[in-house]
Design a protein around this motif. Structure first.
Motif, PDB file in Angstrom:
ATOM      1  N   LEU A  63       0.945  -1.238  -0.083  1.00  0.00           N
ATOM      2  CA  LEU A  63      -0.210   0.115  -0.175  1.00  0.00           C
ATOM      3  C   LEU A  63       0.547   1.115   0.098  1.00  0.00           C
ATOM      4  N   GLU A  64       2.391   1.512   0.744  1.00  0.00           N
ATOM      5  CA  GLU A  64       3.084   2.571   0.438  1.00  0.00           C
ATOM      6  C   GLU A  64       3.474   2.374  -1.211  1.00  0.00           C
ATOM      7  N   ARG A  65       3.016   1.859  -2.259  1.00  0.00           N
ATOM      8  CA  ARG A  65       3.800   1.958  -3.271  1.00  0.00           C
ATOM      9  C   ARG A  65       3.588   3.420  -4.240  1.00  0.00           C
ATOM     10  N   GLN A  66       4.295   3.715  -4.693  1.00  0.00           N
ATOM     11  CA  GLN A  66       4.623   5.152  -5.021  1.00  0.00           C
ATOM     12  C   GLN A  66       3.670   5.403  -6.678  1.00  0.00           C
ATOM     13  N   PRO A  67       3.216   6.717  -6.851  1.00  0.00           N
ATOM     14  CA  PRO A  67       2.792   6.447  -8.175  1.00  0.00           C
ATOM     15  C   PRO A  67       3.753   7.136  -9.635  1.00  0.00           C
ATOM     16  N   TYR A  68       4.970   7.396  -9.374  1.00  0.00           N
ATOM     17  CA  TYR A  68       5.553   6.831 -10.038  1.00  0.00           C
ATOM     18  C   TYR A  68       6.036   5.407 -10.737  1.00  0.00           C
ATOM     19  N   ALA A  69       5.793   4.267  -9.960  1.00  0.00           N
ATOM     20  CA  ALA A  69       5.927   3.203 -10.428  1.00  0.00           C
ATOM     21  C   ALA A  69       5.492   2.829 -11.409  1.00  0.00           C
ATOM     22  N   ASP A  70       3.600   3.557 -11.091  1.00  0.00           N
ATOM     23  CA  ASP A  70       2.941   2.760 -12.022  1.00  0.00           C
ATOM     24  C   ASP A  70       3.794   3.922 -14.144  1.00  0.00           C
ATOM     25  N   PHE A  71       3.837   5.048 -13.168  1.00  0.00           N
ATOM     26  CA  PHE A  71       3.693   6.065 -14.672  1.00  0.00           C
ATOM     27  C   PHE A  71       5.143   5.449 -15.690  1.00  0.00           C
ATOM     28  N   ASN A  72       5.870   4.490 -14.454  1.00  0.00           N
ATOM     29  CA  ASN A  72       6.874   3.986 -16.055  1.00  0.00           C
ATOM     30  C   ASN A  72       6.494   3.060 -17.015  1.00  0.00           C
ATOM     31  N   ILE A  73       5.382   1.990 -15.302  1.00  0.00           N
ATOM     32  CA  ILE A  73       4.839   0.787 -16.752  1.00  0.00           C
ATOM     33  C   ILE A  73       3.657   1.265 -17.659  1.00  0.00           C
ATOM     34  N   LEU A  74       3.149   1.829 -17.248  1.00  0.00           N
ATOM     35  CA  LEU A  74       2.270   3.090 -18.498  1.00  0.00           C
ATOM     36  C   LEU A  74       3.084   3.594 -19.207  1.00  0.00           C
ATOM     37  N   ALA A  75       3.951   3.695 -19.333  1.00  0.00           N
ATOM     38  CA  ALA A  75       4.797   4.225 -20.137  1.00  0.00           C
ATOM     39  C   ALA A  75       5.398   3.194 -21.326  1.00  0.00           C
ATOM     40  N   ASP A  76       5.039   2.000 -20.412  1.00  0.00           N
ATOM     41  CA  ASP A  76       5.870   0.615 -21.643  1.00  0.00           C
ATOM     42  C   ASP A  76       4.913  -0.402 -21.000  1.00  0.00           C
ATOM     43  N   ARG A  77       3.808  -0.297 -21.615  1.00  0.00           N
ATOM     44  CA  ARG A  77       2.741  -0.945 -21.752  1.00  0.00           C
ATOM     45  C   ARG A  77       2.419  -2.405 -22.214  1.00  0.00           C
ATOM     46  N   LYS A  78       2.001  -2.840 -22.150  1.00  0.00           N
ATOM     47  CA  LYS A  78       1.420  -3.535 -23.818  1.00  0.00           C
ATOM     48  C   LYS A  78       0.151  -3.870 -24.112  1.00  0.00           C
ATOM     49  N   SER A  79      -1.087  -3.755 -23.106  1.00  0.00           N
ATOM     50  CA  SER A  79      -1.927  -2.970 -23.904  1.00  0.00           C
ATOM     51  C   SER A  79      -3.302  -2.066 -22.814  1.00  0.00           C
ATOM     52  N   GLU A  80      -4.298  -1.587 -23.990  1.00  0.00           N
ATOM     53  CA  GLU A  80      -4.629  -0.627 -22.867  1.00  0.00           C
ATOM     54  C   GLU A  80      -5.430  -0.630 -23.195  1.00  0.00           C
ATOM     55  N   ILE A  81      -6.768   0.312 -21.899  1.00  0.00           N
ATOM     56  CA  ILE A  81      -8.191  -0.507 -21.727  1.00  0.00           C
ATOM     57  C   ILE A  81      -9.375   0.775 -22.034  1.00  0.00           C
ATOM     58  N   SER A  82      -8.393   1.981 -21.717  1.00  0.00           N
ATOM     59  CA  SER A  82      -9.079   3.179 -21.684  1.00  0.00           C
ATOM     60  C   SER A  82      -8.680   4.302 -22.716  1.00  0.00           C
ATOM     61  N   PRO A  83     -10.429   5.016 -22.852  1.00  0.00           N
ATOM     62  CA  PRO A  83      -9.872   5.721 -24.246  1.00  0.00           C
ATOM     63  C   PRO A  83      -9.169   7.197 -24.192  1.00  0.00           C
ATOM     64  N   PRO A  84      -8.547   7.716 -22.605  1.00  0.00           N
ATOM     65  CA  PRO A  84      -7.354   9.003 -23.223  1.00  0.00           C
ATOM     66  C   PRO A  84      -6.297   8.663 -23.982  1.00  0.00           C
ATOM     67  N   PHE A  85      -6.431   6.084 -23.920  1.00  0.00           N
ATOM     68  CA  PHE A  85      -5.022   6.217 -24.550  1.00  0.00           C
ATOM     69  C   PHE A  85      -4.915   6.736 -26.252  1.00  0.00           C
ATOM     70  N   GLN A  86      -6.583   6.326 -26.205  1.00  0.00           N
ATOM     71  CA  GLN A  86      -6.805   6.354 -27.744  1.00  0.00           C
ATOM     72  C   GLN A  86      -7.286   7.689 -28.423  1.00  0.00           C
ATOM     73  N   ASP A  87      -6.763   8.591 -27.403  1.00  0.00           N
ATOM     74  CA  ASP A  87      -7.201  10.410 -27.730  1.00  0.00           C
ATOM     75  C   ASP A  87      -6.234  10.957 -27.838  1.00  0.00           C
ATOM     76  N   ALA A  88      -4.853  10.385 -27.222  1.00  0.00           N
ATOM     77  CA  ALA A  88      -3.870  10.555 -27.271  1.00  0.00           C
ATOM     78  C   ALA A  88      -2.805   9.707 -28.391  1.00  0.00           C
ATOM     79  N   ARG A  89      -3.122   8.762 -29.388  1.00  0.00           N
ATOM     80  CA  ARG A  89      -2.840   7.916 -30.245  1.00  0.00           C
ATOM     81  C   ARG A  89      -4.172   8.700 -31.732  1.00  0.00           C
ATOM     82  N   GLN A  90      -4.523   9.894 -31.560  1.00  0.00           N
ATOM     83  CA  GLN A  90      -5.272  10.132 -31.859  1.00  0.00           C
ATOM     84  C   GLN A  90      -5.387  11.937 -32.023  1.00  0.00           C
ATOM     85  N   LYS A  91      -4.587  12.257 -31.515  1.00  0.00           N
ATOM     86  CA  LYS A  91      -3.948  13.958 -31.504  1.00  0.00           C
ATOM     87  C   LYS A  91      -3.216  14.036 -32.051  1.00  0.00           C
ATOM     88  N   PRO A  92      -3.294  15.385 -33.032  1.00  0.00           N
ATOM     89  CA  PRO A  92      -2.284  15.676 -34.144  1.00  0.00           C
ATOM     90  C   PRO A  92      -1.159  16.011 -32.857  1.00  0.00           C
TER      91      PRO A  92
END
Length: 215
Positions: free
Chosen positions: A181-210
């Motif tokens: 429960l002491e896990r820090q947010p930056y740890a998940d920031f690093n995993i998200l940057a190198d993710r294998k799968s995506e489930i939330s709409p903002p990822f699609q928004d980022a890909r479609q953004k010019p």
């Protein structure tokens, strides 16, 4: 009489061994006051039973999501963290409140934990978690169609975790080393940057953004 006894002994020796079970079979339902362990798991103290909500998944308690509204990136090195695991648990506790919960067993998951359809009063608590966007459907093909419809509506309205960059829960469980429960947010920031799968709409928004947004 002796011959009859000996004959019975021979039959018993040849018969397959069938031990008498020491544990009564699991009841078809659980009912009572339940403690919320996380956004998908309940514990019934009266029966010492742990139950997971059937067909849904939610962020693990130490898991973080990220706010996609990341501005001034030259100064702010990472998006604002969102405690999706804690928020999912909080919403499930709010849904149940002080009501008794009744659960109808649906089966067992891969960890052999009981899965069930659970109700606080007449409210399907899994459906409520999907409605507010703090849970997702695990397998849309086998889940009730109403569950899928509620999830789709929450995604389109960007409720709950659907407003964030959130890692697929199964991938998080596989890749997160520190699950305290002491896990820090930056740890998940690093995993998200190198993710294998995506489930939330903002990822699609980022890909479609010019690439250029200043024109």
């Amino acid at each position: 009489m002796t011959a009859a006894v000996n004959a019975a002994d021979i039959i018993n020796q040849n018969a397959p061994y069938q031990p008498t079970p020491n544990i009564a079979p699991a009841p078809l339902t659980f009912k009572g006051y339940a403690n919320v362990l996380d956004g998908r798991t309940l514990y019934f103290p009266s029966s010492n039973a742990t139950v997971r909500l059937a067909h849904i998944d939610a962020c693990e308690l130490p898991q973080w999501a990220l706010n996609p509204k990341w501005t001034n990136r030259s100064v702010v090195k990472a998006p604002q963290p969102v405690p999706c695991g804690a928020l999912a648990k909080a919403w499930l506790k709010r849904t149940i409140g002080k009501q008794q919960v009744s659960c109808r067993i649906a089966g067992y998951d891969q960890q052999a934990v009981t899965t069930a359809y659970c109700y606080a009063g007449k409210q399907d608590v899994a459906l409520e978690m999907l409605r507010v966007g703090w849970a997702r459907v695990v397998e849309p093909i086998s889940a009730p169609q109403l569950y899928v419809s509620y999830q789709d509506a929450a995604m389109s309205k960007r409720y709950g975790m659907w407003e964030t960059y959130v890692l697929d829960m199964n991938e998080w469980r596989q890749r997160a080393i520190d699950k305290s429960l002491e896990r820090q947010p930056y740890a998940d920031f690093n995993i998200l940057a190198d993710r294998k799968s995506e489930i939330s709409p903002p990822f699609q928004d980022a890909r479609q953004k010019p690439k250029r947004t200043d024109r």
